[in-house]
Write a protein that holds these residues in place. Structure first.
Motif, PDB file in Angstrom:
ATOM      1  N   ARG A   1     -89.696  48.604  77.380  1.00 41.31           N
ATOM      2  CA  ARG A   1     -88.748  49.587  78.047  1.00 41.31           C
ATOM      3  C   ARG A   1     -87.888  48.859  78.803  1.00 41.31           C
ATOM      4  NH1 ARG A   1     -88.509  55.325  78.001  1.00 41.31           N
ATOM      5  NH2 ARG A   1     -86.440  55.746  79.054  1.00 41.31           N
ATOM      6  N   ALA A   2     -88.604  47.643  79.816  1.00 43.66           N
ATOM      7  CA  ALA A   2     -87.703  46.907  80.643  1.00 43.66           C
ATOM      8  C   ALA A   2     -86.508  45.939  80.016  1.00 43.66           C
ATOM      9  CB  ALA A   2     -88.533  46.133  81.442  1.00 43.66           C
ATOM     10  N   THR A   3     -86.859  45.450  78.894  1.00 49.97           N
ATOM     11  CA  THR A   3     -86.184  44.774  78.081  1.00 49.97           C
ATOM     12  C   THR A   3     -84.664  45.685  77.676  1.00 49.97           C
ATOM     13  OG1 THR A   3     -86.920  45.272  75.818  1.00 49.97           O
ATOM     14  CG2 THR A   3     -87.633  43.180  77.084  1.00 49.97           C
ATOM     15  N   ARG A   4     -84.823  46.810  77.236  1.00 54.79           N
ATOM     16  CA  ARG A   4     -83.753  47.742  77.070  1.00 54.79           C
ATOM     17  C   ARG A   4     -82.662  47.634  78.225  1.00 54.79           C
ATOM     18  NH1 ARG A   4     -86.468  52.809  74.737  1.00 54.79           N
ATOM     19  NH2 ARG A   4     -84.540  53.084  73.325  1.00 54.79           N
ATOM     20  N   TYR A   5     -83.085  47.353  79.540  1.00 53.40           N
ATOM     21  CA  TYR A   5     -82.403  47.515  80.392  1.00 53.40           C
ATOM     22  C   TYR A   5     -81.665  46.182  80.939  1.00 53.40           C
ATOM     23  CZ  TYR A   5     -83.957  52.233  81.854  1.00 53.40           C
ATOM     24  OH  TYR A   5     -84.271  53.515  81.690  1.00 53.40           O
ATOM     25  N   VAL A   6     -82.612  45.040  80.888  1.00 53.81           N
ATOM     26  CA  VAL A   6     -82.333  43.652  81.397  1.00 53.81           C
ATOM     27  C   VAL A   6     -81.715  42.726  80.165  1.00 53.81           C
ATOM     28  CG1 VAL A   6     -84.129  43.658  83.085  1.00 53.81           C
ATOM     29  CG2 VAL A   6     -84.579  42.707  80.808  1.00 53.81           C
ATOM     30  N   ARG A   7     -81.626  43.411  78.947  1.00 55.09           N
ATOM     31  CA  ARG A   7     -80.668  42.354  77.913  1.00 55.09           C
ATOM     32  C   ARG A   7     -79.159  42.531  78.143  1.00 55.09           C
ATOM     33  NH1 ARG A   7     -81.505  46.902  73.078  1.00 55.09           N
ATOM     34  NH2 ARG A   7     -80.143  48.419  73.852  1.00 55.09           N
ATOM     35  N   ALA A   8     -78.678  41.357  77.615  1.00 50.47           N
ATOM     36  CA  ALA A   8     -77.504  41.000  77.946  1.00 50.47           C
ATOM     37  C   ALA A   8     -76.400  42.085  77.241  1.00 50.47           C
ATOM     38  CB  ALA A   8     -77.013  39.863  77.059  1.00 50.47           C
TER      39      ALA A   8
ATOM     40  N   THR B   1     -77.379  27.308  77.496  1.00 46.64           N
ATOM     41  CA  THR B   1     -77.994  28.304  76.352  1.00 46.64           C
ATOM     42  C   THR B   1     -77.552  29.390  76.408  1.00 46.64           C
ATOM     43  OG1 THR B   1     -79.820  29.024  77.809  1.00 46.64           O
ATOM     44  CG2 THR B   1     -80.194  26.693  76.561  1.00 46.64           C
ATOM     45  N   VAL B   2     -77.791  30.026  75.086  1.00 44.82           N
ATOM     46  CA  VAL B   2     -77.363  31.350  74.887  1.00 44.82           C
ATOM     47  C   VAL B   2     -78.817  32.001  74.219  1.00 44.82           C
ATOM     48  CG1 VAL B   2     -75.844  33.121  73.910  1.00 44.82           C
ATOM     49  CG2 VAL B   2     -74.990  31.116  74.892  1.00 44.82           C
ATOM     50  N   PRO B   3     -79.153  33.043  74.789  1.00 45.65           N
ATOM     51  CA  PRO B   3     -80.447  33.766  74.148  1.00 45.65           C
ATOM     52  C   PRO B   3     -80.011  34.043  72.582  1.00 45.65           C
ATOM     53  CG  PRO B   3     -79.962  34.829  76.230  1.00 45.65           C
ATOM     54  CD  PRO B   3     -78.743  34.028  75.869  1.00 45.65           C
ATOM     55  N   LYS B   4     -81.057  34.087  71.729  1.00 42.77           N
ATOM     56  CA  LYS B   4     -80.955  34.135  70.543  1.00 42.77           C
ATOM     57  C   LYS B   4     -80.382  35.691  69.954  1.00 42.77           C
ATOM     58  CE  LYS B   4     -85.850  34.668  69.707  1.00 42.77           C
ATOM     59  NZ  LYS B   4     -86.852  33.762  70.151  1.00 42.77           N
ATOM     60  N   ASN B   5     -80.706  36.719  70.741  1.00 42.47           N
ATOM     61  CA  ASN B   5     -80.555  38.013  70.712  1.00 42.47           C
ATOM     62  C   ASN B   5     -79.362  38.412  71.159  1.00 42.47           C
ATOM     63  OD1 ASN B   5     -82.891  38.038  68.808  1.00 42.47           O
ATOM     64  ND2 ASN B   5     -84.135  38.411  70.639  1.00 42.47           N
ATOM     65  N   ALA B   6     -78.243  37.648  71.580  1.00 44.29           N
ATOM     66  CA  ALA B   6     -77.295  38.137  72.554  1.00 44.29           C
ATOM     67  C   ALA B   6     -76.049  37.371  71.765  1.00 44.29           C
ATOM     68  CB  ALA B   6     -77.358  37.733  73.999  1.00 44.29           C
ATOM     69  N   ASN B   7     -74.865  38.308  72.026  1.00 44.20           N
ATOM     70  CA  ASN B   7     -73.472  37.457  71.623  1.00 44.20           C
ATOM     71  C   ASN B   7     -73.116  36.921  72.676  1.00 44.20           C
ATOM     72  OD1 ASN B   7     -71.590  39.148  72.597  1.00 44.20           O
ATOM     73  ND2 ASN B   7     -71.849  40.539  71.013  1.00 44.20           N
ATOM     74  N   LEU B   8     -72.083  35.847  72.566  1.00 44.32           N
ATOM     75  CA  LEU B   8     -71.803  35.256  73.493  1.00 44.32           C
ATOM     76  C   LEU B   8     -70.953  35.943  74.725  1.00 44.32           C
ATOM     77  CD1 LEU B   8     -71.531  32.317  74.949  1.00 44.32           C
ATOM     78  CD2 LEU B   8     -69.639  31.791  73.757  1.00 44.32           C
ATOM     79  N   ALA B   9     -70.212  36.876  74.135  1.00 44.40           N
ATOM     80  CA  ALA B   9     -69.269  37.672  75.330  1.00 44.40           C
ATOM     81  C   ALA B   9     -70.057  38.628  75.960  1.00 44.40           C
ATOM     82  CB  ALA B   9     -68.274  38.529  74.398  1.00 44.40           C
TER      83      ALA B   9
END
Length: 146
Positions: free
Chosen positions: A58-65, A97-105
Motif C-alpha cells: 500500500r505504501a508504494t502506491r503513495y511514495v512512487r514517483a 539514476t532513474v528508477p526502472k518503474n518511473a518515467n523521467l518527467a
C-alpha cells in the motif's frame, strides 16, 4: 538524536533559511523522501490493520514517483512562490539514476516534491509540512482505486 527530536518537538528550525537554500536540492529530496516515507507508514498503520507486506504494498502506491508527480501538479496553485521555486530546483537536478518503474518527467517532479518536504522540515515549517503531506494523501486517495 536528542537535539534532533528537541528541535522538532519545540518547533525550532534545524537550520536557517539561508543555510537551507544553499543545500543541494538532491540532499533536500533525500531527507524529504525519508520524511514522507515515515509519514505514509504511520498513516497506514493508523488507518488499517494489516501485515507488513500489505503495508509495504500500500505504501508504494503513495511514495512512487507517478503519485508524487500527480501531487505536485495538483498542489501547484496552493504552493507559495518560494515553495514552487524549491520544487523547480529539485525537479531540475540531474540524478545519477532513474528508477526502472518511473518515467523521467514523473521522477523529476517527485524529486521536486521531496525537496520541498526536506526544505520545510529544515526551516522548521512543521505545520506547513504536515498540511502538504496530508493534502498529498488526500490527492492520492482520490485518484487511487482502493
Amino acid at each position: 538524536m536528542d537535539e534532533f527530536l528537541n528541535n522538532i518537538q519545540e518547533n525550532r528550525k534545524i537550520k536557517t533559511e539561508s543555510e537551507v537554500r544553499m543545500m543541494a536540492p538532491l540532499v533536500l529530496a533525500y531527507v524529504g523522501d525519508a520524511i514522507f516515507e515515515v509519514f505514509i507508514r504511520n498513516y497506514l498503520v493508523k488507518e488499517m490493520n494489516a501485515s507488513v507486506h500489505q503495508y509495504h504494498k500500500r505504501a508504494t502506491r503513495y511514495v512512487r514517483a507517478k503519485s508524487q508527480a500527480e501531487v505536485v501538479h495538483a498542489l501547484e496553485t496552493e504552493l507559495t512562490e518560494a515553495e514552487w521555486t524549491i520544487v523547480k530546483r529539485g525537479r531540475n537536478q540531474k540524478s545519477a539514476t532513474v528508477p526502472k518503474n518511473a518515467n523521467l518527467a514523473d521522477y523529476r517532479y517527485a524529486t521536486g516534491f521531496e525537496a520541498l518536504l526536506g526544505y520545510l522540515f529544515y526551516i522548521g515549517e512543521y505545520s506547513r509540512l504536515s498540511l502538504l503531506m496530508n493534502r498529498a494523501v488526500e490527492i492520492i486517495n482520490n485518484g487511487m482505486d482502493v
